[in-house]
Design an enzyme around this catalytic site. Sequence first.
Site, PDB file in Angstrom:
ATOM      1  N   ARG B 132     -73.750 -13.039  14.680  1.00 41.11           N
ATOM      2  CA  ARG B 132     -74.981 -13.837  14.548  1.00 41.11           C
ATOM      3  C   ARG B 132     -76.078 -13.118  13.760  1.00 41.11           C
ATOM      4  O   ARG B 132     -77.264 -13.419  13.930  1.00 41.11           O
ATOM      5  CB  ARG B 132     -75.522 -14.256  15.918  1.00 41.11           C
ATOM      6  CG  ARG B 132     -74.577 -15.151  16.696  1.00 41.11           C
ATOM      7  CD  ARG B 132     -75.284 -15.847  17.853  1.00 41.11           C
ATOM      8  NE  ARG B 132     -74.335 -16.586  18.673  1.00 41.11           N
ATOM      9  CZ  ARG B 132     -73.753 -16.104  19.767  1.00 41.11           C
ATOM     10  NH1 ARG B 132     -74.034 -14.894  20.178  1.00 41.11           N
ATOM     11  NH2 ARG B 132     -72.910 -16.848  20.440  1.00 41.11           N
ATOM     12  N   LYS B 154     -80.972 -16.754  -0.763  1.00 44.02           N
ATOM     13  CA  LYS B 154     -79.861 -17.710  -0.763  1.00 44.02           C
ATOM     14  C   LYS B 154     -78.535 -16.971  -0.697  1.00 44.02           C
ATOM     15  O   LYS B 154     -78.260 -16.108  -1.523  1.00 44.02           O
ATOM     16  CB  LYS B 154     -79.883 -18.545  -2.039  1.00 44.02           C
ATOM     17  CG  LYS B 154     -80.863 -19.684  -2.030  1.00 44.02           C
ATOM     18  CD  LYS B 154     -80.598 -20.559  -3.246  1.00 44.02           C
ATOM     19  CE  LYS B 154     -81.541 -21.728  -3.327  1.00 44.02           C
ATOM     20  NZ  LYS B 154     -81.233 -22.575  -4.492  1.00 44.02           N
ATOM     21  N   GLU B 196     -81.744 -16.094 -18.269  1.00 44.68           N
ATOM     22  CA  GLU B 196     -82.563 -16.341 -17.080  1.00 44.68           C
ATOM     23  C   GLU B 196     -83.915 -15.628 -17.176  1.00 44.68           C
ATOM     24  O   GLU B 196     -84.933 -16.152 -16.737  1.00 44.68           O
ATOM     25  CB  GLU B 196     -81.826 -15.895 -15.809  1.00 44.68           C
ATOM     26  CG  GLU B 196     -80.492 -16.582 -15.559  1.00 44.68           C
ATOM     27  CD  GLU B 196     -80.610 -18.079 -15.256  1.00 44.68           C
ATOM     28  OE1 GLU B 196     -81.663 -18.514 -14.739  1.00 44.68           O
ATOM     29  OE2 GLU B 196     -79.654 -18.814 -15.562  1.00 44.68           O
ATOM     30  N   LYS B 238     -90.569 -15.129  -9.304  1.00 44.82           N
ATOM     31  CA  LYS B 238     -89.706 -15.888  -8.403  1.00 44.82           C
ATOM     32  C   LYS B 238     -90.228 -15.813  -6.969  1.00 44.82           C
ATOM     33  O   LYS B 238     -90.190 -16.796  -6.230  1.00 44.82           O
ATOM     34  CB  LYS B 238     -88.260 -15.388  -8.474  1.00 44.82           C
ATOM     35  CG  LYS B 238     -87.323 -16.256  -7.647  1.00 44.82           C
ATOM     36  CD  LYS B 238     -85.864 -15.982  -7.882  1.00 44.82           C
ATOM     37  CE  LYS B 238     -85.031 -16.926  -7.014  1.00 44.82           C
ATOM     38  NZ  LYS B 238     -83.596 -16.605  -7.064  1.00 44.82           N
ATOM     39  N   GLU B 248     -86.040 -24.183  -0.420  1.00 46.44           N
ATOM     40  CA  GLU B 248     -85.568 -25.116  -1.441  1.00 46.44           C
ATOM     41  C   GLU B 248     -86.632 -26.089  -1.875  1.00 46.44           C
ATOM     42  O   GLU B 248     -87.800 -25.905  -1.600  1.00 46.44           O
ATOM     43  CB  GLU B 248     -84.377 -25.911  -0.857  1.00 46.44           C
ATOM     44  CG  GLU B 248     -83.518 -26.589  -1.843  1.00 46.44           C
ATOM     45  CD  GLU B 248     -82.948 -25.584  -2.858  1.00 46.44           C
ATOM     46  OE1 GLU B 248     -82.680 -26.011  -3.971  1.00 46.44           O
ATOM     47  OE2 GLU B 248     -82.820 -24.397  -2.544  1.00 46.44           O
ATOM     48  N   ARG B 252     -89.396 -24.942  -6.286  1.00 47.46           N
ATOM     49  CA  ARG B 252     -88.337 -24.019  -6.683  1.00 47.46           C
ATOM     50  C   ARG B 252     -87.487 -24.573  -7.835  1.00 47.46           C
ATOM     51  O   ARG B 252     -86.850 -23.808  -8.571  1.00 47.46           O
ATOM     52  CB  ARG B 252     -87.469 -23.753  -5.455  1.00 47.46           C
ATOM     53  CG  ARG B 252     -86.630 -22.532  -5.556  1.00 47.46           C
ATOM     54  CD  ARG B 252     -86.230 -22.071  -4.160  1.00 47.46           C
ATOM     55  NE  ARG B 252     -85.242 -21.014  -4.237  1.00 47.46           N
ATOM     56  CZ  ARG B 252     -84.913 -20.244  -3.210  1.00 47.46           C
ATOM     57  NH1 ARG B 252     -85.480 -20.423  -2.046  1.00 47.46           N
ATOM     58  NH2 ARG B 252     -84.014 -19.310  -3.341  1.00 47.46           N
ATOM     59  N   ASN B 256     -84.819 -24.132 -12.546  1.00 48.38           N
ATOM     60  CA  ASN B 256     -83.643 -24.709 -13.200  1.00 48.38           C
ATOM     61  C   ASN B 256     -83.925 -25.133 -14.635  1.00 48.38           C
ATOM     62  O   ASN B 256     -83.125 -25.838 -15.246  1.00 48.38           O
ATOM     63  CB  ASN B 256     -83.118 -25.916 -12.396  1.00 48.38           C
ATOM     64  CG  ASN B 256     -82.491 -25.478 -11.093  1.00 48.38           C
ATOM     65  OD1 ASN B 256     -81.776 -24.492 -11.037  1.00 48.38           O
ATOM     66  ND2 ASN B 256     -82.766 -26.217 -10.031  1.00 48.38           N
ATOM     67  N   HIS B 259     -81.292 -25.867 -17.410  1.00 37.67           N
ATOM     68  CA  HIS B 259     -79.983 -25.993 -16.769  1.00 37.67           C
ATOM     69  C   HIS B 259     -79.428 -27.416 -16.804  1.00 37.67           C
ATOM     70  O   HIS B 259     -78.228 -27.603 -16.659  1.00 37.67           O
ATOM     71  CB  HIS B 259     -80.047 -25.490 -15.323  1.00 37.67           C
ATOM     72  CG  HIS B 259     -80.142 -23.989 -15.238  1.00 37.67           C
ATOM     73  ND1 HIS B 259     -81.232 -23.285 -15.720  1.00 37.67           N
ATOM     74  CD2 HIS B 259     -79.283 -23.043 -14.763  1.00 37.67           C
ATOM     75  CE1 HIS B 259     -81.039 -21.979 -15.514  1.00 37.67           C
ATOM     76  NE2 HIS B 259     -79.870 -21.811 -14.938  1.00 37.67           N
ATOM     77  N   HIS B 263     -75.933 -27.359 -18.213  1.00 36.34           N
ATOM     78  CA  HIS B 263     -74.719 -27.715 -17.480  1.00 36.34           C
ATOM     79  C   HIS B 263     -73.913 -28.760 -18.235  1.00 36.34           C
ATOM     80  O   HIS B 263     -72.682 -28.725 -18.240  1.00 36.34           O
ATOM     81  CB  HIS B 263     -75.074 -28.234 -16.085  1.00 36.34           C
ATOM     82  CG  HIS B 263     -75.491 -27.147 -15.145  1.00 36.34           C
ATOM     83  ND1 HIS B 263     -76.303 -27.377 -14.064  1.00 36.34           N
ATOM     84  CD2 HIS B 263     -75.204 -25.822 -15.131  1.00 36.34           C
ATOM     85  CE1 HIS B 263     -76.506 -26.227 -13.422  1.00 36.34           C
ATOM     86  NE2 HIS B 263     -75.850 -25.280 -14.057  1.00 36.34           N
ATOM     87  N   HIS B 276     -72.244 -19.227 -19.988  1.00 33.66           N
ATOM     88  CA  HIS B 276     -73.341 -19.812 -19.207  1.00 33.66           C
ATOM     89  C   HIS B 276     -74.696 -19.494 -19.848  1.00 33.66           C
ATOM     90  O   HIS B 276     -75.552 -20.376 -19.993  1.00 33.66           O
ATOM     91  CB  HIS B 276     -73.288 -19.289 -17.767  1.00 33.66           C
ATOM     92  CG  HIS B 276     -74.396 -19.816 -16.906  1.00 33.66           C
ATOM     93  ND1 HIS B 276     -74.462 -21.130 -16.502  1.00 33.66           N
ATOM     94  CD2 HIS B 276     -75.509 -19.205 -16.402  1.00 33.66           C
ATOM     95  CE1 HIS B 276     -75.562 -21.301 -15.777  1.00 33.66           C
ATOM     96  NE2 HIS B 276     -76.204 -20.161 -15.700  1.00 33.66           N
TER      97      HIS B 276
END
Lengths: 373, 373
Positions: B132, B154, B196, B238, B248, B252, B256, B259, B263, B276
Site C-alpha cells: 500500500r 503520474k 518537449e 510544469k 489532471e 494541465r 499537450n 500533440h 499523434h 515521436h
Amino acid sequence: MSDVIAAEQRNDKRIVQIELGDRSYPIVIGRRLFDDASVWSSAGEGDCAAIVTNTTVGPLYAATLERAISNRFRRVIHIELRDGEEFKDAASLNHIFDRLLSERADRKTVLFALGGGVVGDMTGFAAACYMRGIPFVQVPTTLLAQVDSSVGGKTAINHPLGKNMIGAFYQPRLVVADLDTLSTLPAREFAAGLAEVIKYGPVLDPQFFNWIETNIDALIARDTDALGYAIQRCCELKAEVVAKDEHEANVRAVLNFGHTFGHAIETGAGYGVWMHGEAVGCGMAMAADLSARLGMISEAFAIRLRRLVERAGFPVVGPRLGADRYLELMRHDKKSEGGEIRFVLLDEDGHASIRPAPDTIVRQVIDANCQRS
Amino acid sequence: MSDVIAAEQRNDKRIVQIELGDRSYPIVIGRRLFDDASVWSSAGEGDCAAIVTNTTVGPLYAATLERAISNRFRRVIHIELRDGEEFKDAASLNHIFDRLLSERADRKTVLFALGGGVVGDMTGFAAACYMRGIPFVQVPTTLLAQVDSSVGGKTAINHPLGKNMIGAFYQPRLVVADLDTLSTLPAREFAAGLAEVIKYGPVLDPQFFNWIETNIDALIARDTDALGYAIQRCCELKAEVVAKDEHEANVRAVLNFGHTFGHAIETGAGYGVWMHGEAVGCGMAMAADLSARLGMISEAFAIRLRRLVERAGFPVVGPRLGADRYLELMRHDKKSEGGEIRFVLLDEDGHASIRPAPDTIVRQVIDANCQRS
C-alpha cells in the site's frame, strides 16, 4: 486531517460522517436503504456505473442495487467475480479492468463494491488504479465488512507470497450498510463479524463494552436495531483510531486485539477447523487473561470478557497445540519484531497498548486456557 | 497544496523544490551527481533499497547508482526489466512485486527508478502499490524523463486496451537528473526530449521561448550548462501547472501542445516512420499556424516557432495523408469530446488554451503545412 466524526440518526437511518478533508464521506446504516433514493445522492451520477460483486451476493442483491442507482447513471455494468479469498488476486483485478475498458468506462465511472471484505478490497483497489483513480462506493453485505471495511481506506489484493501485499489507501465516496442484507449471511460469517464488534469494547470504550454485555442476545438474534447501533459505534471508534494514524502503525494496531492468539489457533488447528470469529473470540479471552496476569487489568474484567465471548457462542478453550507450538506460531505474527512477540494487551478496563510479555507468563496463559496436551 | 516552487543553484547543481505539503520533494539537476553524497541525503536510509532499471540502462549505470547509495542501505536489490514500451505491462509490474516479496523487502524499502519514462512509470506504480505504498526515488536518464516525469506524480502501466490505463498519482521522495547520463542517449530519444523542452516556451513562458531561440545550438550539441537550465525551467513551469491542477484536467492539458497534430502524424504515417519528437515538433508548427489563422497570435510568432522547430532539426512539413484522414485521426484523440476535436492553441505569445476550431480552417492548415496529396 481532522478527527471529528459527526454521527446522527435520521428517522431509522444512522449516519457516521468520516471527516477527511476533501476525501470526507458518509457511512449510512439502516434498513431498506436500497429503496431510499436520498441514501444514494452522494454516490454521484453520470454516464456509467459498474457493480462489482461475486457469484454468491450478485444473484441476491445486484438487481436491487441496479434499481436503486439506475436513475443516476445512464448505464450500469455488472461485473461478477468468483466468491472466495482465493480469488482475491491479480487475475480477478485484471478481469475488472478488462471489463471496464471493453465497456469503454471513462474516468467518471463510479464503481459499486457489493459484497463482503474481499469484494470491497478488490473493487476499492481497482477504483484506486483505473485511469489513476475513479470514485467508488462501498455496499458491504457482511457484518465484518460493515464494521471493518467501512473505515480506513485499506484496499488490496493478495500475492502468492503474502496476503494484502499489493494495494492502496483509497477512500470511498459513500458507504451504504443495509442491515437487511445481514439476514442472508451464513452463521459462520455472522460470527466472524460479531467477534470484531465485541473487540471494540475492551480496547477502546468501556461504555460500549457494557452496552454489548447488555445487548449480546439481541445481537446474536440479528436484531436490526441492536446491529445498527453496534455498527455505528464500531465505525465511530475505528474512525477515531484511523484519524490519529491514517497510514497504519501503532495506534491502529490495537484493532488487532485477540488476533495474535487467534491466528496461532487458526493456523495451529489447520485452516477451516476453527472459524476466524471463533479463533479471535478465544484469542480475546486469552489476551485478557495475559493482561490480568501481568497486573494490567483486574481479574474481574478479564472474567467479564471471557463470559461475554462465551455468551456470544465462541469457545473459550483453545486447541491442544502445546505451549511451544503456540509460541512458535506467534513469533511469525506480523507484529513480532526481531522474533519478539508483541501482544495487544489491555492496560486498563477499556484501553489497550502493544507490548511484549515474558514467555513464562504466556505459557501460564496457554496452560490455563487451552486443552492440555 | 502550495504552488510555491523554490529554485536555486548550488555550486554546479540546480535544485527545484516541488512543494506539495508532506509530499514535497527536491529535483536535483547537475553533473557527476552519482559521486555527490549530499544529493542522496533525502533518499532515506535503512535496511533495503531496490534499483529498478532495464537491460539497456542497467549495464551503464546500475553499479554506479549502487555505489552512490550503498552507504545508506544495508542491501541493494537489482531488478532489471526488458527495455521497451511493449513491456510496460502487468507482467513486468508483477515481476517487480515477485522480486520484492521473495527478497522479503519490507514497507520501508526504497525503490530507485533508473531509466527513462517507462521505467519511471512502472517503478512509481510499483512503489504506490507495494504494501500500500513505499517510498521511491526517480533517477531519470533520458531528457524526456528528466523534463516530463520529474513533476506531476503520474505513474502507470499499459493495458492491452489502452496506454497508461492502470496507474496512480504518486510522488517520489527525490528526483536526481544527472546530465552526464544524457551523453549516452541515442539521437532519437534526445530529439523526443528536445521537442518537449521547446514546447514549454510558446505555451507558458515567452522569456523562456526567447532563451531557447538563443541557445538552441547549445542544446542540440548537448551542452550540459544549457541542458541544466532548460530542464530546471521546464520542471518549474510544469510544477506551476500541476500545482493548479494536480489531478489532471484542463490547465494541465496545455502541456499537450503539438500533440494533437503530432499523434495524427505518428499514427497516420505508421508507428516508427516518424519519431515521436519529430511528430510533436511538426505538430507544434501546425498548431501555431492554426492559432495564427484564427487570429489568436501574430503570424510573426507562428513563423518564429516554425523556424525554431526547423533549427532544432525537426521536419516542419507533415506527411501526405489528406485532410480527411488527419481530421479522422484527430477525432480519436483523448482530448476530443463528442467527436469534436479540442486543440491546444496559442491565444497570445507565450500562453495557450484548449478549444475547438472550424474544420475549414483546420483543412487550410493541413493543406499549407503538409505534403500535397
